[in-house]
Design a protein around this motif. Structure first.
Motif, PDB file in Angstrom:
ATOM      1  N   ASN A   1       0.829  -1.210   0.000  1.00 49.60           N
ATOM      2  CA  ASN A   1       0.000   0.000   0.000  1.00 49.60           C
ATOM      3  C   ASN A   1       0.865   1.261   0.000  1.00 49.60           C
ATOM      4  O   ASN A   1       0.522   2.263  -0.651  1.00 49.60           O
TER       5      ASN A   1
ATOM      6  N   ASP B   1       2.063   1.734  -3.443  1.00 47.90           N
ATOM      7  CA  ASP B   1       0.977   2.241  -4.287  1.00 47.90           C
ATOM      8  C   ASP B   1       0.741   3.722  -4.042  1.00 47.90           C
ATOM      9  O   ASP B   1       0.480   4.483  -4.980  1.00 47.90           O
ATOM     10  N   HIS B   2       0.837   4.136  -2.766  1.00 47.47           N
ATOM     11  CA  HIS B   2       0.602   5.537  -2.449  1.00 47.47           C
ATOM     12  C   HIS B   2       1.698   6.424  -3.031  1.00 47.47           C
ATOM     13  O   HIS B   2       1.432   7.526  -3.521  1.00 47.47           O
TER      14      HIS B   2
ATOM     15  N   LEU C   1       3.601   5.615  -5.644  1.00 44.33           N
ATOM     16  CA  LEU C   1       3.496   5.566  -7.096  1.00 44.33           C
ATOM     17  C   LEU C   1       2.404   6.479  -7.621  1.00 44.33           C
ATOM     18  O   LEU C   1       2.472   6.946  -8.766  1.00 44.33           O
ATOM     19  N   ARG C   2       1.402   6.742  -6.820  1.00 41.70           N
ATOM     20  CA  ARG C   2       0.326   7.632  -7.266  1.00 41.70           C
ATOM     21  C   ARG C   2       0.860   9.023  -7.568  1.00 41.70           C
ATOM     22  O   ARG C   2       0.372   9.688  -8.500  1.00 41.70           O
ATOM     23  N   TYR C   3       1.855   9.487  -6.829  1.00 37.52           N
ATOM     24  CA  TYR C   3       2.366  10.845  -7.026  1.00 37.52           C
ATOM     25  C   TYR C   3       3.562  10.879  -7.988  1.00 37.52           C
ATOM     26  O   TYR C   3       4.057  11.967  -8.282  1.00 37.52           O
ATOM     27  N   ASP C   4       4.031   9.722  -8.454  1.00 35.05           N
ATOM     28  CA  ASP C   4       5.070   9.649  -9.478  1.00 35.05           C
ATOM     29  C   ASP C   4       6.275  10.515  -9.099  1.00 35.05           C
ATOM     30  O   ASP C   4       6.685  11.420  -9.836  1.00 35.05           O
TER      31      ASP C   4
ATOM     32  N   TYR D   1      -0.539   7.917   4.202  1.00 32.47           N
ATOM     33  CA  TYR D   1      -1.621   8.898   4.119  1.00 32.47           C
ATOM     34  C   TYR D   1      -1.979   9.486   5.476  1.00 32.47           C
ATOM     35  O   TYR D   1      -2.606  10.536   5.564  1.00 32.47           O
TER      36      TYR D   1
ATOM     37  N   VAL E   1      -1.077  14.953 -11.365  1.00 32.45           N
ATOM     38  CA  VAL E   1      -1.234  13.769 -10.509  1.00 32.45           C
ATOM     39  C   VAL E   1      -2.531  13.814  -9.708  1.00 32.45           C
ATOM     40  O   VAL E   1      -3.330  12.853  -9.721  1.00 32.45           O
ATOM     41  N   VAL E   2      -2.788  14.907  -8.994  1.00 34.64           N
ATOM     42  CA  VAL E   2      -3.956  14.994  -8.115  1.00 34.64           C
ATOM     43  C   VAL E   2      -5.062  15.874  -8.681  1.00 34.64           C
ATOM     44  O   VAL E   2      -6.170  15.898  -8.121  1.00 34.64           O
TER      45      VAL E   2
ATOM     46  N   GLU F   1     -11.320  12.524  -1.610  1.00 32.39           N
ATOM     47  CA  GLU F   1     -10.643  11.790  -2.678  1.00 32.39           C
ATOM     48  C   GLU F   1      -9.420  11.023  -2.183  1.00 32.39           C
ATOM     49  O   GLU F   1      -8.758  10.353  -2.987  1.00 32.39           O
TER      50      GLU F   1
ATOM     51  N   LYS G   1      -6.488  12.144  -1.158  1.00 29.99           N
ATOM     52  CA  LYS G   1      -5.290  12.696  -1.783  1.00 29.99           C
ATOM     53  C   LYS G   1      -4.728  13.792  -0.893  1.00 29.99           C
ATOM     54  O   LYS G   1      -5.390  14.261   0.025  1.00 29.99           O
TER      55      LYS G   1
END
Length: 470
Positions: free
Chosen positions: A192, A195-196, A198-201, A234, A266-267, A308, A310
């Motif tokens: 997780n 994944d978190h 990777l969401r923000y690259d 998060y 990204v967001v 969301e 984020k």
């Protein structure tokens, strides 16, 4: 009788030929003296005289023969020794009869003063019972029997007996199950986190900043380190507050624009705010209203970001022109323990506060900076030496900077300015001629060269304007 016996023993002691025989007789004489002096009293005189006369008749003949013979022989010595042994056995038998007689008188209840029996009584075990002489048994202490210890029996070594196997425990399987559950939970948590992130690259952001920002690689690595640590999860206990400081033209606004563009992709646009103080609130009289509007806008954005799941980004450029009312409102949002949505946010302040300290430090210490040192090492030394000075200066201006992580940006050298010209000319479609780039870079003003380093006064601030004149 006793005198004859003593005289016989003295004759036997005079024999010096056999050493072992004389020692045996001497020991027996001492033993017999002690026993017969104590035991031969008036009661036993008659019995001893009668019985020992009969026993010693044969022995007397042997003694006379020994006197006549000049040297006693071994056979005469052995016969006398046998006679002594028989006397000793006879004495023990008479002693036993005497004890039996005393016990018989006590059992029959003889009156005191009555004449004692003089005839011997045959010793048998039939008449002697514990009930017949209770007084004797009570007076004689009973000897305790020793308890025999049980012998420890060991198994034969030749046997192949196996030790008993313990019964399998069911708790072991529960322990295995617990280990499996913990492993799955930890693995899932790591997945997780990945994944978190990777969401923000952040890898793409790092490539962009290294390609677009010149001469500030140490500051870029420090900023990316703060972002990776904060965005790896998060749930947080406070928002991330980073303050970038440096002289004019070193790339602060350019770095802010790159971050805003990346987070918008990204967001989303609604979770990124670029706040320019001179544009959004130019008049000081409007500062209270600007502060309320900014607080309302930030509250709406954090609530939307919470829905969301984020993390929003707030960039405040030209923070040196921010009014106290706005700084107070931001400090309440950053420092106060509010709800969870206000804790999941990133605040980035860009200003030239403390630029005089940065310029002075780099000019005075440029001679000690080696060209072989990497950008990371140079920036780490800059942060280590300048952070206490900058924090002391900024905390005097406002308490907001007590909650911020300070990152100083250093001066740009002439080589960095040439890289800025090359990048801008490429963007505008001009041929990147090295001669033209050196000519344009030479038109920029610089500090006096110190230690082989030539720092620009305005950084890359005039690059765009000069390229547009081509």
């Amino acid at each position: 009788m006793y005198t004859r016996y003593r005289h016989q023993k003295e004759l036997e002691m005079s024999d010096r030929d056999s050493t072992s025989a004389s020692q045996t007789e001497g020991e027996f004489e001492e033993e017999m003296d002690g026993e017969m002096d104590g035991e031969m009293d008036g009661e036993m005189d008659g019995e001893m005289d009668g019985e020992m006369d009969g026993e010693l008749e044969g022995d007397g003949e042997i003694d006379e023969k020994q006197r006549d013979s000049p040297v006693p022989s071994l056979s005469s010595f052995s016969s006398s020794l046998r006679a002594v042994i028989r006397i000793k056995q006879k004495y023990k038998a008479m002693k036993m009869r005497r004890q039996e007689m005393v016990l018989g008188l006590a059992g029959a209840g003889v009156v005191a003063g009555a004449p004692a029996r003089t005839s011997p009584k045959i010793f048998t075990f039939d008449a002697l019972t514990p009930s017949a002489f209770p007084t004797l048994t009570s007076s004689v202490p009973q000897r305790k029997k020793k308890r025999r210890r049980r012998r420890v029996l060991f198994p034969n070594r030749g046997g192949c007996r196996a030790p008993p196997k313990p019964a399998p425990s069911r708790a072991k399987y529960c322990l295995y199950l617990l280990f499996a559950i913990v492993f799955i939970q930890v693995y899932n948590a790591i997945e997780n986190l990945d994944d978190h992130v990777l969401r923000y690259d952040l890898e793409g952001l790092e490539k962009t900043l290294r390609r677009e920002v010149f001469g500030q690689q140490g500051a870029v690595e420090g900023l990316l380190s703060h972002l990776k640590d904060y965005l790896s999860t998060y749930v947080h206990n406070k928002p991330l507050v980073v303050s970038l400081h440096g002289p004019s033209g070193v790339g602060k606004s350019h770095l802010g624009r790159l971050l805003a563009g990346h987070f918008r992709s990204v967001v989303g646009d609604t979770l990124v705010l670029q706040y320019y103080v001179l544009h959004h609130c130019p008049q000081e009289a409007d500062a209270p209203q600007c502060a309320r509007n900014l607080s309302t806008l930030i509250s709406e954005m954090v609530e939307r970001a919470e829905e969301e799941e984020k993390i929003p980004l707030f960039i405040f450029d030209e923070a040196e022109h921010m009014h106290n009312e706005i700084l107070d409102e931001l400090w309440e949002l950053v420092a106060s323990k509010q709800s969870n949505e206000y804790l999941n946010a990133i605040y980035l302040f860009l200003s030239n506060l403390g630029h005089a300290h940065i310029t002075k430090h780099m000019l005075h210490n440029s001679s000690s900076i080696s060209m072989s040192m990497s950008a990371t090492i140079r920036h780490s030394n800059l942060v280590k030496e300048l952070t206490p000075v900058l924090r002391n200066t900024l905390e005097k201006l406002h308490q907001l900077w007590t909650e911020a992580d300070i990152l100083p940006l250093g001066l740009l050298e002439k080589g960095h300015v040439m890289e800025c010209f090359l990048d801008e000319m490429t963007r505008e479609g001009f041929y990147p001629d090295h001669t033209s780039i050196e000519r344009l870079a030479g038109e920029i003003e610089y500090h006096p060269a110190v230690g082989g380093h030539q720092y620009s006064l305005t950084g890359c601030k005039q690059v765009v304007a000069k390229v547009n004149l081509l």
